[in-house]
Scaffold this motif. Structure first.
Motif, PDB file in Angstrom:
ATOM      1  N   ARG A 331       4.086  26.905 -51.717  1.00 49.25           N
ATOM      2  CA  ARG A 331       4.687  26.094 -50.648  1.00 49.25           C
ATOM      3  C   ARG A 331       3.684  25.063 -50.123  1.00 49.25           C
ATOM      4  O   ARG A 331       4.003  23.887 -49.961  1.00 49.25           O
ATOM      5  CB  ARG A 331       5.156  26.999 -49.501  1.00 49.25           C
ATOM      6  CG  ARG A 331       6.304  27.920 -49.900  1.00 49.25           C
ATOM      7  CD  ARG A 331       6.577  28.977 -48.842  1.00 49.25           C
ATOM      8  NE  ARG A 331       5.457  29.907 -48.643  1.00 49.25           N
ATOM      9  CZ  ARG A 331       5.157  30.933 -49.450  1.00 49.25           C
ATOM     10  NH1 ARG A 331       5.903  31.177 -50.502  1.00 49.25           N
ATOM     11  NH2 ARG A 331       4.119  31.704 -49.210  1.00 49.25           N
ATOM     12  N   ASP A 332       2.451  25.534 -49.904  1.00 51.78           N
ATOM     13  CA  ASP A 332       1.416  24.609 -49.420  1.00 51.78           C
ATOM     14  C   ASP A 332       1.148  23.510 -50.451  1.00 51.78           C
ATOM     15  O   ASP A 332       0.997  22.339 -50.099  1.00 51.78           O
ATOM     16  CB  ASP A 332       0.096  25.360 -49.169  1.00 51.78           C
ATOM     17  CG  ASP A 332       0.137  26.199 -47.899  1.00 51.78           C
ATOM     18  OD1 ASP A 332       1.121  26.083 -47.144  1.00 51.78           O
ATOM     19  OD2 ASP A 332      -0.812  26.977 -47.685  1.00 51.78           O
ATOM     20  N   LEU A 333       1.067  23.916 -51.719  1.00 50.58           N
ATOM     21  CA  LEU A 333       0.714  22.919 -52.749  1.00 50.58           C
ATOM     22  C   LEU A 333       1.780  21.845 -52.864  1.00 50.58           C
ATOM     23  O   LEU A 333       1.481  20.676 -53.070  1.00 50.58           O
ATOM     24  CB  LEU A 333       0.469  23.602 -54.099  1.00 50.58           C
ATOM     25  CG  LEU A 333      -0.830  24.411 -54.164  1.00 50.58           C
ATOM     26  CD1 LEU A 333      -0.990  25.041 -55.545  1.00 50.58           C
ATOM     27  CD2 LEU A 333      -2.040  23.536 -53.851  1.00 50.58           C
ATOM     28  N   ALA A 334       3.055  22.248 -52.694  1.00 51.30           N
ATOM     29  CA  ALA A 334       4.130  21.255 -52.773  1.00 51.30           C
ATOM     30  C   ALA A 334       3.947  20.212 -51.668  1.00 51.30           C
ATOM     31  O   ALA A 334       4.347  19.058 -51.817  1.00 51.30           O
ATOM     32  CB  ALA A 334       5.483  21.947 -52.648  1.00 51.30           C
ATOM     33  N   ARG A 335       3.325  20.602 -50.568  1.00 49.29           N
ATOM     34  CA  ARG A 335       3.140  19.656 -49.449  1.00 49.29           C
ATOM     35  C   ARG A 335       1.871  18.810 -49.588  1.00 49.29           C
ATOM     36  O   ARG A 335       1.820  17.713 -49.059  1.00 49.29           O
ATOM     37  CB  ARG A 335       3.110  20.424 -48.126  1.00 49.29           C
ATOM     38  CG  ARG A 335       4.464  21.107 -47.847  1.00 49.29           C
ATOM     39  CD  ARG A 335       4.385  22.007 -46.632  1.00 49.29           C
ATOM     40  NE  ARG A 335       4.119  21.264 -45.413  1.00 49.29           N
ATOM     41  CZ  ARG A 335       3.662  21.810 -44.299  1.00 49.29           C
ATOM     42  NH1 ARG A 335       3.434  23.119 -44.257  1.00 49.29           N
ATOM     43  NH2 ARG A 335       3.442  21.078 -43.241  1.00 49.29           N
ATOM     44  N   ILE A 336       0.863  19.349 -50.273  1.00 49.22           N
ATOM     45  CA  ILE A 336      -0.393  18.572 -50.327  1.00 49.22           C
ATOM     46  C   ILE A 336      -0.626  17.867 -51.663  1.00 49.22           C
ATOM     47  O   ILE A 336      -1.633  17.197 -51.847  1.00 49.22           O
ATOM     48  CB  ILE A 336      -1.635  19.439 -49.970  1.00 49.22           C
ATOM     49  CG1 ILE A 336      -1.792  20.612 -50.944  1.00 49.22           C
ATOM     50  CG2 ILE A 336      -1.559  19.935 -48.533  1.00 49.22           C
ATOM     51  CD1 ILE A 336      -3.090  21.410 -50.730  1.00 49.22           C
ATOM     52  N   LEU A 337       0.306  18.021 -52.619  1.00 50.77           N
ATOM     53  CA  LEU A 337       0.035  17.400 -53.919  1.00 50.77           C
ATOM     54  C   LEU A 337      -0.074  15.888 -53.769  1.00 50.77           C
ATOM     55  O   LEU A 337       0.572  15.291 -52.912  1.00 50.77           O
ATOM     56  CB  LEU A 337       1.064  17.817 -54.980  1.00 50.77           C
ATOM     57  CG  LEU A 337       2.550  17.556 -54.843  1.00 50.77           C
ATOM     58  CD1 LEU A 337       2.936  16.159 -55.287  1.00 50.77           C
ATOM     59  CD2 LEU A 337       3.279  18.556 -55.708  1.00 50.77           C
TER      60      LEU A 337
END
Ligand code: GLU
Length: 365
Positions: A331-337
């Motif tokens: 979930r975090d990675l989808a936001r910081i990619l």
């Protein structure tokens, strides 16, 4: 150099019912000196239950679990107060870290404990670790601090684990009853032989706590992840300083794999989440040069995974180029990619570091 030192109750009390200030002061002096020379040290210390007994005036109590929990709750702050005072003499800041098996076996707990310990080392504080006996019920207990110290050594990728005890090391037979018993100076090779398990008084899966068998099991665990182990007497003069200078003391159990090899093996063989990260060409080149994977080079995140899971890293045409342990969940990675690392905190409200996968946690394929 990063060293985990384990101090058991019988060493701390020198076989009496009370904590022994002279021995601890002497070890604190050595630890302060080594830290001053740039060595990182973590202490795994027993003694909470003994300190609790001492504080309550040695009551005659049943040996059941709630009593142990109660004694540990009374004794742990007393133990830390003792360390605070003794290490304070040498200007060393101590920090209490209480762990249970849950913190060491779940991936998220593992990373959180690791981050906390590394942050303490980064500040030059001395983590003093014990099992959280007051809340550690059977299913989440590590059980003995020898084992706990090996798990901690693994957690922080220690170079060395020093198990301090009341004997000079591991003997070929019980030195208290067998005059022919010899000190085993070095253990090497891929497996610890049956004669050594026998000498330690256990089959390798026995249940003794705190004896040589649990020490050998802990050493075996440490050596498999690349940490060399030493079993030596806590009362040996300048034991920690002499070991740090390379003097051969006690029993040395050599690592059976390098730490990097063992970590890579873990990444390649461990259970894999279905997670997949797609990266751009710039990120792929950075990885090939030994760099870490940063969010800016990440173009897609597939599957649902947690922080600490092993995921595959692929190029946009689908070719897998690496596998590694992620520091952020899906979930975090989808936001910081595609974002620069210095924007992580403003996007998520927190950060676990600049990297999506640190290069130490990655195997290139
Ligand atoms: N955690 C226990 C204590 O502090 C000791 C466990 C052990 O010595 O293995 O008293």
């Amino acid at each position: 150099m990063r060293t985990v030192v384990k101090l058991g109750t019988s060493t701390l009390t020198r076989g009496t019912p009370c904590l022994s200030p002279p021995l601890v002061i002497d070890l604190a002096r050595q630890i302060a000196r080594l830290e001053g020379e740039g060595e990182q040290i973590l202490l795994v210390s027993s003694g909470a239950i003994a300190a609790g007994r001492e504080r309550l005036g040695f009551p005659d109590l049943p040996r059941d679990i709630p009593v142990k929990q109660m004694l540990a709750a009374v004794g742990q702050p007393r133990l830390m107060a003792f360390y605070e005072q003794v290490f304070g003499l040498y200007g060393v800041t101590v920090a209490q870290v209480l762990l249970t098996r849950r913190d060491l076996s779940s991936r998220r707990g593992y990373l959180n404990a690791r981050n906390a310990l590394l942050a303490l080392l980064g500040r030059g504080a001395l983590p003093i670790i014990n099992e959280n006996d007051t809340v550690a019920t059977e299913e989440i207990r590590v059980g003995d601090n020898d084992n706990l110290s090996a798990l901690v050594a693994n957690l922080v990728d220690a170079d060395r684990l020093v198990l301090l005890t009341d004997q000079a090391g591991l003997y070929t037979a019980d030195p208290r009853t067998d005059p022919g018993a010899r000190l085993v100076e070095e253990v090497s090779g891929p497996e610890i032989g049956p004669e050594l398990w026998k000498a330690a008084g256990g089959s390798g899966c026995g249940l003794g706590t705190g004896g040589m068998a649990t020490k050998l099991r802990a050493a075996d665990l440490a050596r498999r992840s690349g940490t060399g182990c030493i079993i030596a007497a806590g009362a040996e003069p300048d034991v920690l300083l002499r070991l740090a200078r390379g003097e051969k003391l006690g029993t040395r159990i050599l690592p059976s794999a390098s730490a990097v090899e063992s970590r890579k093996r873990y990444i390649l063989s461990g259970s894999h989440s279905p997670g997949k990260l797609t990266v751009d060409g710039g990120a792929a080149r950075a990885l090939a040069r030994g760099g870490s994977l940063l969010p800016v080079g990440l173009t897609a995140v597939e599957g649902s995974f947690e922080r600490g899971d092993t995921v595959r890293v692929t190029l946009s045409e689908g070719r897998e180029i690496a596998r590694g342990i992620v520091s952020y969940d899906s979930r975090d990675l989808a936001r910081i990619l595609r974002s620069p690392s210095d924007a992580i905190e403003s996007i998520l409200g927190y950060r676990f570091g600049d990297e999506v996968i640190h290069h130490n946690d990655m195997v290139l394929i």
